[in-house]
Design a protein around this motif. Structure first.
Motif, PDB file in Angstrom:
ATOM      1  N   ASN A  38      92.247 107.385  87.806  1.00 60.17           N
ATOM      2  CA  ASN A  38      92.790 107.511  89.167  1.00 60.17           C
ATOM      3  C   ASN A  38      92.686 108.937  89.696  1.00 60.17           C
ATOM      4  OD1 ASN A  38      93.510 104.814  88.780  1.00 60.17           O
ATOM      5  ND2 ASN A  38      95.580 105.361  88.115  1.00 60.17           N
ATOM      6  N   GLN A  39      91.685 109.662  89.232  1.00 61.03           N
ATOM      7  CA  GLN A  39      91.433 111.011  89.728  1.00 61.03           C
ATOM      8  C   GLN A  39      89.945 111.171  90.005  1.00 61.03           C
ATOM      9  OE1 GLN A  39      93.064 114.234  87.429  1.00 61.03           O
ATOM     10  NE2 GLN A  39      95.089 113.294  87.247  1.00 61.03           N
ATOM     11  N   LEU A  40      89.600 112.274  90.684  1.00 63.21           N
ATOM     12  CA  LEU A  40      88.212 112.582  91.012  1.00 63.21           C
ATOM     13  C   LEU A  40      87.714 113.617  90.007  1.00 63.21           C
ATOM     14  CD1 LEU A  40      86.795 113.161  94.577  1.00 63.21           C
ATOM     15  CD2 LEU A  40      85.927 114.425  92.622  1.00 63.21           C
ATOM     16  N   ILE A 457      84.099 113.947 101.302  1.00 61.97           N
ATOM     17  CA  ILE A 457      85.183 114.275 100.373  1.00 61.97           C
ATOM     18  C   ILE A 457      86.464 113.552 100.771  1.00 61.97           C
ATOM     19  CG2 ILE A 457      86.697 116.142  99.601  1.00 61.97           C
ATOM     20  CD1 ILE A 457      84.220 117.981  99.694  1.00 61.97           C
ATOM     21  N   THR A 458      86.754 113.499 102.066  1.00 66.36           N
ATOM     22  CA  THR A 458      87.957 112.801 102.545  1.00 66.36           C
ATOM     23  C   THR A 458      87.929 111.326 102.162  1.00 66.36           C
ATOM     24  OG1 THR A 458      88.179 114.337 104.398  1.00 66.36           O
ATOM     25  CG2 THR A 458      89.295 112.218 104.590  1.00 66.36           C
ATOM     26  N   LEU A 472      81.738 111.984  89.659  1.00 65.29           N
ATOM     27  CA  LEU A 472      80.606 112.430  90.452  1.00 65.29           C
ATOM     28  C   LEU A 472      79.734 113.364  89.632  1.00 65.29           C
ATOM     29  CD1 LEU A 472      82.441 113.549  93.740  1.00 65.29           C
ATOM     30  CD2 LEU A 472      81.977 111.233  92.970  1.00 65.29           C
ATOM     31  N   VAL A 473      78.426 113.137  89.680  1.00 70.85           N
ATOM     32  CA  VAL A 473      77.478 114.136  89.188  1.00 70.85           C
ATOM     33  C   VAL A 473      77.169 115.036  90.371  1.00 70.85           C
ATOM     34  CG1 VAL A 473      75.181 114.524  88.260  1.00 70.85           C
ATOM     35  CG2 VAL A 473      76.518 112.568  87.477  1.00 70.85           C
ATOM     36  N   THR A 482      86.979 120.642  95.166  1.00 67.57           N
ATOM     37  CA  THR A 482      87.920 119.579  95.517  1.00 67.57           C
ATOM     38  C   THR A 482      88.322 118.737  94.314  1.00 67.57           C
ATOM     39  OG1 THR A 482      86.807 119.465  97.662  1.00 67.57           O
ATOM     40  CG2 THR A 482      88.286 117.673  97.140  1.00 67.57           C
ATOM     41  N   ALA A 483      87.561 118.775  93.235  1.00 63.70           N
ATOM     42  CA  ALA A 483      87.778 117.880  92.099  1.00 63.70           C
ATOM     43  C   ALA A 483      89.145 118.095  91.461  1.00 63.70           C
ATOM     44  CB  ALA A 483      86.680 118.083  91.073  1.00 63.70           C
TER      45      ALA A 483
END
Length: 873
Positions: A38-40, A457-458, A472-473, A482-483
């Protein structure tokens, strides 16, 4: 031996995470890793460090594999199941969805039909369902609604007739060729029918009347009832109409006594010298005036990939070849006017628009159209189509949120920029509205101008808030910043990579002393922006009157023997200028033909005589078969086979270079796998299984060939070497080393010589083509055109490409690239900035000049990005 976490990494024990232990996929060196749920999470690292192996070949493959295993055997046979990744332990992994680089720009489909924005975004599927549910057939000739009739609808028509008008309820009856009137009359009498109209006369049905009725090609009208509008007996009328529809397979005829107050535009019929007005009704879709039949709306009727819906003239492509031109050009189909659909599909309308007219509108216009449609629906219909409208609105809103609301739904994917195609593919992937899902994305920043990053990103952050996990690669600094969690692999590429270099937050990354990415992000600005080009007084190629797509009659000058970068946000007109105008115009002028052709989208060009050739290096695949490898594309393999053929063991066995080819049937390739190294097994009710060839164990060659060694390695082991490893290995082989050096110079030192070319990314394919041109000894003055040569490259690798460009420019060649990467933009000698916005709001030249001059422009988006980069440094 397993990797230990770097000292600067953060612990994720308190956060639920995907646990990876002992991962050894490709070059990953037995790594242990936790990916927070549940995270980026962003995976970064130099090109070839193992990011794709971890993201797609491990996380996505295992997430998809476990989900597919929950399905029935009958369902699994239709799904392409990925192999189980080589790892000791993988736990807590959700079902996975992947979006790979360049997924948005697909090739033409069946029969050369190109996909559109509506199809790739998934919107067209829901539009077809909407037109099936709400569509009304309008006769294109008569402009009248065409509705299937019922006894109730015909009764409503009768109620509109003037009072005291006589009418007859009939149905048509057509005699078969071998059928006699006597047979028909006898049947009608047995049914209780008393009258029939034939040859403009009414006949009472008796056995004596049979010989009075002459055979005729026209249908008989069987009279079921004769009534008057003075006293409308509704149930009697309904019973007669229902019988008429039943006996005639859905046809009924009302004959109304002629009267001046009745609309006389309908067909008239004389019966016993009296004039009657004839009204035909059908349960089929038949125009009441011109009698043309139409198809009942169904989803397949609006699918131009299907012969059911496709225009018969262009077969669904929307275009036909222009026979009047000697060039391979096309023009809009004269039958469907580019809509791709046949007349039956185009006859179906909602709010006076057919599906093609609707798709001609921009996404922004469609949002307003659907809002108006929702307001005009009545309650029962609204409840029926609410799920469809909700899905359509959600997808349109997502496309608008990603900044491409200016695109029309019928726009061909081939005409889109890389950034536009990437965001449509992203919208299609993300609009599924799934929860508790793992999304694996390959460079969502690809093709985006730096000022557009925030939109994507939003959307990704919103997806995380729906309890999804995103991996994300990425190489872009905005996405890394932003990660929630950052993982860096490295420290180098190929066999020197595959280790866990860093794991933690952004602040920890830039503070790390072991992270190459952190060092780049934390580095101060290297030098002042370039204010003077390499050649102060260059020659120029100038085009004027350019109107291709959204370009607004602009004139553009390109300097020669310089690095010229064309910038602007996605959709501003860069591809239209370079790929669809400059390249075809120059190609035509530089081709030795009797006559140069004129282009309607470009009025004039000057300066083309100053170059000898123009080459456009795109990102399309360089090989379509598993036997195609980088070594064959650059003719490296010819030299390698010659080296092996010169060994003493090969000469002793009388082996020539041909025997070391796995492409030749007469060579020494493995007969079982035919040189591919793997075989495909049909498991019938399960997905086909690709497995390593049991005969050669993936080596591609027969055992005899593998016994021949050069410097202790056989030819299969040599093909496993990366370019960087092969360069010192082939010392003393100048021809080989020269070609390997070109691959190193374009940043491809990490790829294995024997890697299958269909597995290369678009950016790798483009740089492979560039390396192929670098190996030639041509002294022609060449203009190279490239689209985003930095795609997929780490900032450290971009420097290789810039150095390669320096080599070409020093040799007297010229380079024009369309690019968003700030490193490449700041290295340019001349910048052409298009915009100011996208679509109709773009297509103009905002500013031109050196990087220093561009940065001073007050409204340029590129100037904003350059100044932001300098301030961050």
């Amino acid at each position: 031996m397993t990797n230990q976490l770097p000292s600067g990494s953060s612990s994720s024990q308190q956060t639920p995470a995907i646990q990876l232990r002992g991962v050894r996929v490709h070059n990953l060196q037995n790594i242990n890793l936790d990916i927070p749920l549940n995270q980026l999470t962003v995976l970064c690292g130099v090109s070839g460090s193992g990011k794709t192996s971890l993201a797609f070949d491990t996380l996505y493959a295992e997430g998809q594999r476990r989900y597919i295993e929950t399905l029935s055997a009958s369902a699994r046979q239709y799904l392409n199941q990925l192999p189980k990744p080589d790892a000791d332990h993988v736990s807590h992994i959700p079902p996975a969805i992947a979006l790979k680089q360049n997924a948005g720009k697909r090739q033409s489909g069946s029969r050369g039909i190109e996909p559109t924005v509506a199809i790739e975004s998934g919107i067209h599927h829901y539009l077809r369902l909407l037109y099936t549910s709400l569509g009304q057939v309008i006769c294109p000739t008569c402009q009248l609604p065409v509705l299937p009739q019922t006894p109730e609808s015909v009764l409503e028509f009768l109620k509109t007739l003037p009072e005291n008008r006589r009418y007859q309820i009939c149905y048509p009856l057509l005699l078969a060729k071998d059928q006699q009137p006597a047979e028909i009359i006898e049947d009608l009498i047995q049914q209780g029918t008393t009258r029939v109209i034939a040859n403009h006369k009414i006949f009472k049905l008796t056995e004596n009347s049979v010989r009075e009725i002459n055979p005729s090609g026209d249908p008989y009208l069987v009279v079921l009832d004769r009534l008057s509008t003075k006293n409308l007996e509704e149930q009697r009328v309904l019973d007669s109409l229902e019988l008429a529809f039943e006996l005639s397979s859905g046809q009924s005829v009302i004959l109304v006594e002629h009267h001046p107050d009745i609309d006389n535009s309908t067909v008239s019929l004389t019966v016993d010298e009296k004039l009657w007005l004839r009204y035909d009704f059908s349960t089929d879709l038949t125009c009441s005036q011109c009698k043309k039949n139409f198809c009942l709306p169904e989803p397949q009727l609006f699918n131009f990939f299907s012969p059911t819906a496709a225009c018969s003239t262009c077969q669904g492509t929307g275009v036909i070849s222009d026979s009047a031109s000697s060039l391979k050009t096309t023009q809009a189909c004269p039958e469907c006017h580019g809509s791709r659909l046949n007349t039956a599909a185009l006859a179906v309308q909602i709010q006076n628009k057919n599906i093609d007219q609707l798709c001609q509108q921009s996404i922004l216009e469609l949002q307003n159209w659907f809002s108006e449609l929702s307001q005009n629906l009545n309650q029962p219909v609204e409840q029926h189509v609410t799920p469809l409208l909700r899905e359509l609105n959600n997808r349109l809103d997502l496309l608008a949120e990603l900044g491409i609301s200016y695109l029309a739904l019928n726009r061909s994917m081939r005409t889109l920029s890389g950034g536009e195609a990437q965001r449509i593919a992203l919208a299609s992937t993300l609009s599924s509205n799934l929860v508790n899902t793992l999304y694996v994305l390959d460079e969502p920043s690809s093709g985006l101008h730096p000022v557009e990053n925030s939109r994507v990103i939003t959307v990704l952050q919103k997806l995380c808030r729906l309890n999804n996990t995103l991996v994300l690669v990425e190489h872009d600094a905005d996405f890394i910043h932003t990660a929630d969690h950052i993982v860096e692999l490295g420290p180098a590429a190929g066999k020197a990579g595959g280790q866990l270099v860093f794991e933690g937050t952004y602040d920890q990354l830039i503070a790390s002393t072991s992270s190459p990415t952190g060092e780049i992000l934390n580095a101060p600005s290297s030098a002042a922006l370039k204010s003077v080009p390499r050649k102060v007084d260059p020659d120029w190629i100038t085009l004027s009157g350019i109107t291709c797509n959204n370009l607004k009659n602009i004139a553009v000058s390109f300097p020669l023997e310089q690095l010229c970068v064309v910038t602007g946000i996605s959709g501003s007109g860069k591809s239209s200028l370079i790929e669809q105008t400059l390249f075809p115009v120059l190609s035509d002028l530089l081709t030795e033909t009797e006559h140069a052709h004129s282009f309607p989208f470009c009025q004039s060009i000057t300066g083309s005589e100053q170059i000898d050739e123009v080459i456009f290096l795109d990102q399309s695949l360089v090989g379509q078969t598993p036997r195609s490898i980088p070594a064959t594309y650059l003719n490296l393999f010819d030299d390698i086979r010659s080296v092996f053929a010169q060994t003493s063991d090969a000469k002793l066995r009388n082996l020539s270079p041909r025997h070391f080819s796995f492409n030749s049937k007469n060579g020494g390739r493995c007969p079982e796998c035919k040189g591919t190294g793997s075989i495909e097994i049909d498991l019938q009710f399960l997905a086909n299984l690709n497995m390593t060839c049991p005969e050669c164990h993936g080596k591609r060659y027969q055992r005899e060939l593998l016994e021949i060694k050069y410097r202790k390695l056989n030819i299969a082991e040599v093909l496993e070497l990366t370019v960087d490893e092969a360069f010192p290995f082939f010392r003393g082989q100048p021809a080989l080393q020269k070609k390997l050096k070109q691959l190193k110079d374009v940043g491809l030192g990490y790829i294995p010589l024997g890697q299958s070319t269909p597995t290369l990314s678009g950016g790798e394919c483009q740089r492979l083509k560039l390396a192929a041109y670098l190996t030639t000894s041509s002294r022609n003055k060449t203009l190279f055109l490239m689209n985003e040569p930095t795609a997929g490259l780490h900032p450290l690798d971009i420097r290789y490409v810039i150095n390669c460009f320096e080599h070409l420019l020093t040799a007297g060649h010229s380079i024009i690239v369309t690019e968003h990467n700030l490193e490449m933009i700041c290295a340019a000698d001349h910048i052409i900035d298009l915009g100011p916005e996208a679509g109709e709001a773009g297509g103009s030249i905002v500013t031109t000049g050196t990087p220093a001059e561009i940065a001073q422009h007050p409204t340029s988006h590129t100037a904003t990005a350059i100044k932001k980069r300098l301030s961050h440094s």
